[in-house]
Enzyme design. Structure first.
Site, PDB file in Angstrom:
ATOM      1  NE  ARG A   1      83.371  61.156  83.657  1.00 10.87           N
ATOM      2  CZ  ARG A   1      83.146  62.005  82.651  1.00 10.87           C
ATOM      3  NH1 ARG A   1      83.673  63.210  82.663  1.00 10.87           N
ATOM      4  NH2 ARG A   1      82.368  61.669  81.641  1.00 10.87           N
TER       5      ARG A   1
ATOM      6  CG  HIS B   1      81.353  68.174  84.081  1.00 11.26           C
ATOM      7  ND1 HIS B   1      81.136  66.914  84.586  1.00 11.26           N
ATOM      8  CD2 HIS B   1      81.868  67.974  82.834  1.00 11.26           C
ATOM      9  CE1 HIS B   1      81.479  65.994  83.693  1.00 11.26           C
ATOM     10  NE2 HIS B   1      81.937  66.628  82.605  1.00 11.26           N
TER      11      HIS B   1
END
Ligand code: NAP
Length: 309
Positions: free
Chosen positions: A224, A272
């Site tokens: 993250r 991502h």
């Protein structure tokens, strides 16, 4: 017949509808699966944060909320959620992460960038070391981190890992706690971040911890964005303390066009894509949890709300 609400981004429904119906039927669960219900009639919520659902109070008879995502930071602190919350553990997701992490570790280990840049006719052999002489570390030894650590160890990399609780994994030097983190950082030529985002892991890579790494180390972050203090990383890249950062996740996504990461020659940005929940295999995980709920068996992959993951 039970009622299963699918609450995720609209574009996910065509991908999931058929696999979910198939998986529920194979699990022997008779279900009405829809994207719209009177909340009071819903038995299970299949959930992703991009479906926009945040008030779980009207779901008075729901027995569980089943996340399609592995990372649950957007829902774990929701005070209106009183139902059990299960996160996604999907072998398709794990396989994808192992492939992405292994590929990016090998890129840096083998010096592939140097080869690509040296297509000029100059014959300057630079043989990379063997994997057994390359120290790779993984912060986070959960479903994804442990699978990546073991895949890298099978390629002979010298692998260490770090988790919250003490752990034993064949062929991996496992550490935990503050002392463990310093030991792991201090030996990491290549460091992979596979921690969840929690208050404890926020900015875990900061000016102090980056300085504990060997000079020129490589960081690979598919965990993250919040795990990294971006200003500190940019400064460490400028000074050469960190040689390269391959980043898949960011505090703000999409990464804004004017973010300094885009222009930094020592940063690789990927959007991502390190890994994704795969509808076929993930639907079987969801269906199995619903089957369990109906059979009165414990749910799989329950989130520890207090630990935050
Ligand atoms: P997981 O199974 O819950 O594993 C989390 C690991 O982090 C565990 O080993 C846990 O330690 C460790 N950890 C948590 N808090 C810690 C702390 N304060 N100090 C030290 N270790 C700590 O999660 P997962 O399925 O492997 O997924 C990891 C993360 O990957 C997700 O949360 C998500 O953010 C990210 N992800 C990214 C993508 C992508 O495409 N980029 C895709 C999927 C997931 P214990 O073992 O002691 O519990």
């Amino acid at each position: 017949m039970i009622n299963v609400l699918f609450s995720a981004a609209a574009e996910a429904w065509p991908e999931y509808e058929a696999p979910l119906r198939r998986a529920l039927s194979e699990a022997g669960v008779e279900a009405d699966l829809r994207t719209d219900f009177d909340p009071a009639e819903v038995d299970y919520v299949v959930y992703a944060p991009n479906g926009g659902l945040s008030d779980f109070r009207p779901f008075t008879r729901a027995k569980a909320v089943l996340s399609l995502w592995a990372g649950v930071e957007k829902i774990v602190g929701n005070e209106h959620l009183t139902q059990p919350l299960a996160r996604m553990v999907d072998h398709g997701l794990t396989e994808g992460m192992v492939e992405w992490v292994t590929g990016h570790v090998l890129r840096h280990h083998l010096g592939i960038d140097g080869n690509l840049a040296a297509q000029t006719g100059a014959w300057e052999p630079k043989v990379p070391p063997l994997a057994r002489d390359r120290k790779v570390s993984i912060l986070g030894l959960g479903e994804l981190g442990a699978a990546c650590a073991q895949a890298l160890a099978r390629l002979n990399f010298d692998v260490a890992g770090w988790s919250r609780r003490s752990k034993t994994l064949d062929g991996i030097a496992c550490h935990h706690g503050d002392d463990g983190l310093a030991a792991v950082l201090g030996r990491s030529e290549i460091l992979v971040l596979l921690l969840p985002r929690t208050p404890e892991t926020e900015n875990i890579l900061n000016a102090r911890t980056l300085a504990q790494m060997p000079q020129g180390a490589v960081i690979i972050n598919p965990g993250r964005g919040h795990l990294i203090d971006d200003e500190a990383l940019l400064a460490a890249l400028d000074s050469g303390q960190i040689g390269h950062a391959t980043l898949d996740v960011f505090r703000v996504e999409p990464l804004p066009a004017d973010h300094p990461y885009w222009a930094n020659p020592n940063v690789t940005v990927t959007p991502h894509i390190a890994s994704e929940t795969r509808p076929e295999s993930a639907s079987r995980v969801i269906a199995e949890n619903i089957r369990r709920g109906e059979a009165g068996e414990p749910f799989l992959h329950l989130v520890d709300r207090k630990a935050g993951y």
